[in-house]
Design a protein around this motif. Structure first.
Motif, PDB file in Angstrom:
ATOM      1  N   LEU A 236       0.876  -1.177   0.000  1.00 58.95           N
ATOM      2  CA  LEU A 236       0.000   0.000   0.000  1.00 58.95           C
ATOM      3  C   LEU A 236       0.907   1.219   0.000  1.00 58.95           C
ATOM      4  N   ARG A 237       0.751   2.089  -0.995  1.00 58.96           N
ATOM      5  CA  ARG A 237       1.634   3.258  -1.132  1.00 58.96           C
ATOM      6  C   ARG A 237       0.907   4.511  -0.668  1.00 58.96           C
ATOM      7  N   LEU A 238       1.493   5.196   0.309  1.00 61.56           N
ATOM      8  CA  LEU A 238       0.901   6.420   0.854  1.00 61.56           C
ATOM      9  C   LEU A 238       1.923   7.548   0.858  1.00 61.56           C
ATOM     10  N   GLY A 239       1.415   8.770   1.096  1.00 63.67           N
ATOM     11  CA  GLY A 239       2.288   9.946   1.183  1.00 63.67           C
ATOM     12  C   GLY A 239       2.624  10.285   2.630  1.00 63.67           C
ATOM     13  N   ASN A 240       2.181  11.462   3.079  1.00 63.89           N
ATOM     14  CA  ASN A 240       2.535  11.960   4.408  1.00 63.89           C
ATOM     15  C   ASN A 240       1.688  11.287   5.497  1.00 63.89           C
ATOM     16  N   ILE A 241       2.259  10.286   6.157  1.00 64.22           N
ATOM     17  CA  ILE A 241       1.469   9.554   7.164  1.00 64.22           C
ATOM     18  C   ILE A 241       1.558  10.212   8.552  1.00 64.22           C
ATOM     19  N   ASP A 242       2.286  11.338   8.629  1.00 61.25           N
ATOM     20  CA  ASP A 242       2.328  12.083   9.898  1.00 61.25           C
ATOM     21  C   ASP A 242       1.175  13.080  10.013  1.00 61.25           C
ATOM     22  N   ALA A 243       0.474  13.334   8.901  1.00 63.85           N
ATOM     23  CA  ALA A 243      -0.651  14.268   8.946  1.00 63.85           C
ATOM     24  C   ALA A 243      -1.704  13.730   9.915  1.00 63.85           C
ATOM     25  N   LYS A 244      -2.375  14.675  10.611  1.00 62.87           N
ATOM     26  CA  LYS A 244      -3.403  14.269  11.579  1.00 62.87           C
ATOM     27  C   LYS A 244      -4.755  14.834  11.168  1.00 62.87           C
ATOM     28  N   ARG A 245      -5.772  14.000  11.299  1.00 67.21           N
ATOM     29  CA  ARG A 245      -7.117  14.443  10.960  1.00 67.21           C
ATOM     30  C   ARG A 245      -8.090  14.057  12.072  1.00 67.21           C
TER      31      ARG A 245
ATOM     32  N   THR B 233     -15.301  15.407  15.762  1.00 73.14           N
ATOM     33  CA  THR B 233     -15.351  14.457  16.884  1.00 73.14           C
ATOM     34  C   THR B 233     -14.589  14.958  18.104  1.00 73.14           C
ATOM     35  N   GLY B 234     -13.593  15.867  17.876  1.00 72.15           N
ATOM     36  CA  GLY B 234     -12.760  16.324  18.982  1.00 72.15           C
ATOM     37  C   GLY B 234     -11.595  15.385  19.282  1.00 72.15           C
ATOM     38  N   ARG B 235     -11.302  14.482  18.345  1.00 70.73           N
ATOM     39  CA  ARG B 235     -10.156  13.578  18.494  1.00 70.73           C
ATOM     40  C   ARG B 235      -9.363  13.621  17.191  1.00 70.73           C
ATOM     41  N   THR B 236      -8.038  13.735  17.304  1.00 69.30           N
ATOM     42  CA  THR B 236      -7.242  13.741  16.075  1.00 69.30           C
ATOM     43  C   THR B 236      -6.265  12.572  16.086  1.00 69.30           C
ATOM     44  N   THR B 237      -6.025  12.007  14.905  1.00 68.40           N
ATOM     45  CA  THR B 237      -5.249  10.769  14.771  1.00 68.40           C
ATOM     46  C   THR B 237      -4.337  10.905  13.559  1.00 68.40           C
ATOM     47  N   THR B 238      -3.135  10.355  13.638  1.00 67.54           N
ATOM     48  CA  THR B 238      -2.265  10.401  12.452  1.00 67.54           C
ATOM     49  C   THR B 238      -2.773   9.414  11.399  1.00 67.54           C
ATOM     50  N   VAL B 239      -2.401   9.701  10.146  1.00 70.20           N
ATOM     51  CA  VAL B 239      -2.713   8.756   9.069  1.00 70.20           C
ATOM     52  C   VAL B 239      -2.090   7.400   9.423  1.00 70.20           C
ATOM     53  N   ARG B 240      -0.873   7.446   9.998  1.00 70.88           N
ATOM     54  CA  ARG B 240      -0.178   6.195  10.361  1.00 70.88           C
ATOM     55  C   ARG B 240      -1.036   5.354  11.328  1.00 70.88           C
ATOM     56  N   ASP B 241      -1.557   6.002  12.373  1.00 68.12           N
ATOM     57  CA  ASP B 241      -2.335   5.244  13.366  1.00 68.12           C
ATOM     58  C   ASP B 241      -3.677   4.767  12.807  1.00 68.12           C
TER      59      ASP B 241
ATOM     60  N   ARG C 248       1.865  16.465  -1.052  1.00 67.30           N
ATOM     61  CA  ARG C 248       1.171  17.611  -1.650  1.00 67.30           C
ATOM     62  C   ARG C 248       2.056  18.858  -1.657  1.00 67.30           C
ATOM     63  N   PRO C 249       1.775  19.802  -2.569  1.00 64.54           N
ATOM     64  CA  PRO C 249       2.575  21.028  -2.612  1.00 64.54           C
ATOM     65  C   PRO C 249       2.526  21.807  -1.294  1.00 64.54           C
ATOM     66  N   ALA C 250       1.409  21.775  -0.616  1.00 67.23           N
ATOM     67  CA  ALA C 250       1.303  22.385   0.715  1.00 67.23           C
ATOM     68  C   ALA C 250       0.410  21.461   1.538  1.00 67.23           C
ATOM     69  N   GLU C 251       0.784  21.233   2.770  1.00 67.44           N
ATOM     70  CA  GLU C 251       0.054  20.243   3.577  1.00 67.44           C
ATOM     71  C   GLU C 251      -0.720  20.926   4.711  1.00 67.44           C
ATOM     72  N   VAL C 252      -1.820  20.329   5.061  1.00 67.47           N
ATOM     73  CA  VAL C 252      -2.528  20.683   6.299  1.00 67.47           C
ATOM     74  C   VAL C 252      -2.078  19.637   7.314  1.00 67.47           C
ATOM     75  N   ASP C 253      -1.234  20.050   8.249  1.00 69.40           N
ATOM     76  CA  ASP C 253      -0.587  19.067   9.129  1.00 69.40           C
ATOM     77  C   ASP C 253      -1.537  18.447  10.140  1.00 69.40           C
ATOM     78  N   ILE C 254      -2.408  19.275  10.676  1.00 67.97           N
ATOM     79  CA  ILE C 254      -3.267  18.762  11.763  1.00 67.97           C
ATOM     80  C   ILE C 254      -4.587  19.518  11.795  1.00 67.97           C
ATOM     81  N   LEU C 255      -5.656  18.787  12.038  1.00 61.98           N
ATOM     82  CA  LEU C 255      -6.974  19.396  12.234  1.00 61.98           C
ATOM     83  C   LEU C 255      -7.609  18.759  13.459  1.00 61.98           C
ATOM     84  N   LEU C 256      -8.244  19.586  14.262  1.00 59.05           N
ATOM     85  CA  LEU C 256      -8.922  19.104  15.472  1.00 59.05           C
ATOM     86  C   LEU C 256     -10.076  20.062  15.769  1.00 59.05           C
ATOM     87  N   GLY C 257     -11.289  19.552  15.699  1.00 51.76           N
ATOM     88  CA  GLY C 257     -12.451  20.432  15.781  1.00 51.76           C
ATOM     89  C   GLY C 257     -13.094  20.499  17.157  1.00 51.76           C
TER      90      GLY C 257
END
Ligand code: NDP
Ligand code: GDP
Length: 324
Positions: free
Chosen positions: A212-221, A249-257, A282-291
């Motif tokens: 499975l090929r992925l990009g930035n797995i440190d990004a959090k959503r 949801t109020g919880r953020t998780t890395t792509v890796r996790d 991506r040319p510019a990344e959104v590193d983390i989102l937490l609502g």
């Protein structure tokens, strides 16, 4: 009370399908706008999956075509309009910035204009996005957090968001903007990371693929379930006053996790299969989102019901079933 009519743009997409299902269960007459492509065959996969294709009325139309939208609004006289149609994939928006601006930005204004001209008392929902926070200005993003879009998609959506606010304030229209954080499901498009992962895991499990090929797995959503999130859309249009709400949801998780949850559920070792591929950066990344959805909780009584673990399990199971 007479039956309400709802118009959904983007009814063939993930949210459109779940929202149609919800509105049908509430007794609505549901009309869906479908853009005409090279044939008259419509992408009905998601409506079919939910078993509701025959229960909705599909109308030919495109967000880019104001005159068509005017005629549709004139004919169906909707009580509620949910504008979910978009070029919604962030990565594609760098390759197609103008189309993305037209569909995801100006498209909303076309719908608002059609309503202002023909049915100004209709209630309008705009599908805004947490991507508008982009380079986050506060660790926890609420309705009060300043925006900083990081992609053509986010910039287009921010324009649509402010135009929704503007139509509410200028013309006293009931127009709401739901700032929804990422939400997923078995009906998510294959290009988005959760579905790419669950589909990939299912393929590896079935022996069809090895990696499975992925990009930035440190990004959090902050990932929730689309079925929960469409309830919030509907609730926003049932209030005394139109307003904007964060849905998260109020919880953020890395792509890796998130990925590890999928591999673990299938009984596979992630490290043996995951490959990092620069093609997916991506040319510019959104590193983390937490609502922060406390306003929605307090005023709409809305809360996310599905955990990330349960959602990923449901998605892996659905992908295994599809491959069987
Ligand atoms: P999808 O990409 O699954 O669906 C997008 C829909 O828009 C499809 O039905 C597509 O039709 C339709 N569409 C595309 N171009 C046009 C056009 N020119 N005219 C009319 N319809 C068009 O998105 P989702 O269901 O995931 O998301 C729904 C909305 O919510 C989108 O606006 C998205 O940007 C927004 N959003 C989504 C989030 C998420 O995490 N899912 C988070 C926050 C906001 P077709 O299939 O024929 O191309
Ligand atoms: P987005 O938040 O709307 O961009 O939703 P996506 O599901 O497309 O991406 C979520 C995050 O996963 C982003 O930070 C991506 O950079 C990251 N990501 C890492 N690898 C991939 C990949 O292979 N595909 C996608 N779509 N995203 C990836």
């Amino acid at each position: 009370m007479s039956q309400k009519t709802a118009l959904i743009t983007g009814i063939t997409g993930q949210d459109g399908a779940y929202l149609a299902q919800l509105l049908l269960s509430q007794g609505y007459h549901v009309c869906g706008l479908v853009p005409r492509r090279s044939t008259s065959e419509v992408n009905l996969v998601r409506l079919e999956w939910l078993g509701i294709t025959k229960e909705v009325e599909l109308v030919d139309g495109d967000l880019l075509d104001l005159s068509g939208l005017v005629r549709i609004v004139q004919r169906i006289q909707p009580d509620e309009v949910f504008n979910l149609g978009a070029q919604s994939f962030v990565k594609t928006s760098w390759d197609q910035p103008i189309l993305t601006g037209q569909v995801s930005g100006l498209g909303a204004v076309n719908v608002l204009e059609a309503l202002r001209l023909i049915k100004p008392d209709a209630r309008y929902y705009q599908a805004s996005t947490s991507e508008m926070y982009g380079l986050i200005q506060e660790p926890l993003q609420s309705e009060k957090t300043p925006f900083y879009p990081r992609s053509p998609y986010a910039a287009a959506k921010l324009y649509a968001h402010w135009m929704t606010v503007n139509y509410r304030e200028s013309f006293d229209m009931y127009a709401c903007s739901g700032i929804l954080f990422n939400h997923e499901s078995p009906l998510r498009g294959l290009e988005f990371v959760t579905r790419k992962v669950t589909d990939g895991v299912a393929r590896i499990k079935k022996g069809l693929e090895t990696e499975l090929r992925l990009g930035n797995i440190d990004a959090k959503r902050d990932w929730g379930h689309a079925r929960d999130y469409v309830k919030a859309m509907w609730l926003m249009l049932q209030q005394d006053q139109a307003d904007d709400y964060v849905i998260a949801t109020g919880r953020t998780t890395t792509v890796r996790d998130m990925c590890r949850i999928a591999f673990d559920y299938a009984g596979l070792n992630m490290e043996e299969h995951l490959v990092i591929d620069p093609a997916f950066f991506r040319p510019a990344e959104v590193d983390i989102l937490l609502g922060d959805a406390s306003k929605a909780r307090a005023q709409l009584g809305w809360e996310a019901e599905t955990s990330l673990e349960d959602m990923i399990k449901e998605m892996v199971e659905a992908d295994l079933e599809r491959l069987s």
